[in-house]
Design an enzyme around this catalytic site. Structure first.
Site, PDB file in Angstrom:
ATOM      1  NE  ARG A   1      -1.943  -2.050   3.453  1.00 60.16           N
ATOM      2  CZ  ARG A   1      -2.449  -2.522   4.584  1.00 60.16           C
ATOM      3  NH1 ARG A   1      -3.735  -2.348   4.832  1.00 60.16           N
ATOM      4  NH2 ARG A   1      -1.689  -3.146   5.450  1.00 60.16           N
TER       5      ARG A   1
ATOM      6  NE  ARG B   1       8.643   9.133   2.157  1.00 61.70           N
ATOM      7  CZ  ARG B   1       7.512   9.772   2.477  1.00 61.70           C
ATOM      8  NH1 ARG B   1       6.361   9.084   2.541  1.00 61.70           N
ATOM      9  NH2 ARG B   1       7.517  11.050   2.751  1.00 61.70           N
TER      10      ARG B   1
ATOM     11  CG  ASP C   1       3.165   6.014   2.383  1.00 69.35           C
ATOM     12  OD1 ASP C   1       2.204   5.298   2.708  1.00 69.35           O
ATOM     13  OD2 ASP C   1       4.202   6.129   3.069  1.00 69.35           O
TER      14      ASP C   1
ATOM     15  CE1 TYR D   1       8.699   0.299  -1.626  1.00 73.52           C
ATOM     16  CE2 TYR D   1       9.454  -1.606  -0.380  1.00 73.52           C
ATOM     17  CZ  TYR D   1       8.428  -0.762  -0.796  1.00 73.52           C
ATOM     18  OH  TYR D   1       7.144  -1.010  -0.383  1.00 73.52           O
TER      19      TYR D   1
END
Length: 256
Positions: free
Chosen positions: A49, A196, A51, A109
């Protein structure tokens, strides 16, 4: 039958992947395309999910439907109904008990940084522009402390719902190519805003705020206030999601 989708998208114009009340999400757009194609409301279940503002090259979702359309042709049919910033990369049938989130998963990622005086207007929504010099070698040295099984409580935003903050990282690497720096990380799962926050911490190490060895101390602290700032969402891309257990089963034979 259950259909698995691999989804790529530019998340700039969306309020994340999952449907929510405060704006249009990528899930909403895909489900609208599904309803148009199959003439019935269908819900998708996603692996990640992401952001608001986060992008993907390989998010995964599934949905159940009875149809005569060949599973491999569903991607083409959906893409004809989707905006240009969302694309179904692949579609295939999977077993009915396949769930993209609740089984063995390996996610990768990439966090992208443009490190030069002025930004690139063509890439303004796809990378984080940082004008001051960053030492990518120090950032890479710091990233090596992340590899292995660790408690990543220092790198999780408040409000997370995970039962544990322990995760296993298989690869963490920072690579500079000219003016661009990429932070790659592969693991069995990630906490809320974890990548992040890691990227933000590495940026601070790259600018010389503290040495690479500080990363180990931040991990051991298990305290969010010890880590760096949360890096901007627009630099983050979900590259790939793999399912080792399911892939091994696929290699052993076709669907039962």
């Amino acid at each position: 039958m259950r259909i698995k989708l691999i989804i790529a998208y530019d998340g700039t114009n969306y309020h994340g992947f999952q449907s929510q009340v405060n704006g249009i999400a990528i899930q909403d757009v895909i489900e609208s395309a599904l309803a148009d194609l199959f003439c019935e409301p269908l819900r998708i279940k996603s692996a990640s999910r992401t952001d608001t503002g986060v992008h993907a090259e390989g998010n995964v979702a599934v949905f159940d439907v009875e149809t005569r359309i060949a599973p491999s042709k569903i991607a083409l049919a959906l893409n004809a109904r989707l905006p240009e910033d969302i694309r179904i990369v692949d579609s295939e049938e999977v077993p009915g008990d396949f769930h993209p989130r609740f089984q063995e998963t390996v996610k990768t990622y990439e966090y992208r940084i443009l490190n030069r005086k002025f930004p690139d207007p063509m890439m303004r929504n796809l990378e984080n522009h940082i004008y001051y010099p960053l030492d990518a070698e120090k950032m890479d040295r710091a990233a090596q402390y992340l590899v292995g099984e660790h408690d990543f409580a220092s790198f999780c935003s408040s409000g997370y719902s995970s039962k544990t903050t322990v995760r296993t990282i298989y690869r963490a690497e920072v690579i500079r190519t000219g003016d661009r720096i990429s932070f790659f990380i592969t693991g069995n799962g990630f906490l809320y805003n974890m990548v992040r926050i890691l990227a933000g911490t590495l940026i601070e190490i790259g600018e010389g705020k503290y040495p690479p060895e500080e990363m180990e101390k931040i991990l051991e602290a298990r305290d969010r206030s010890c880590a760096g700032q949360t890096a901007l969402a627009k630099g983050l891309v979900l590259k790939e999601i793999r399912y080792p257990e399911w892939e091994r089963a696929q290699e052993q034979g076709p669907l039962a």
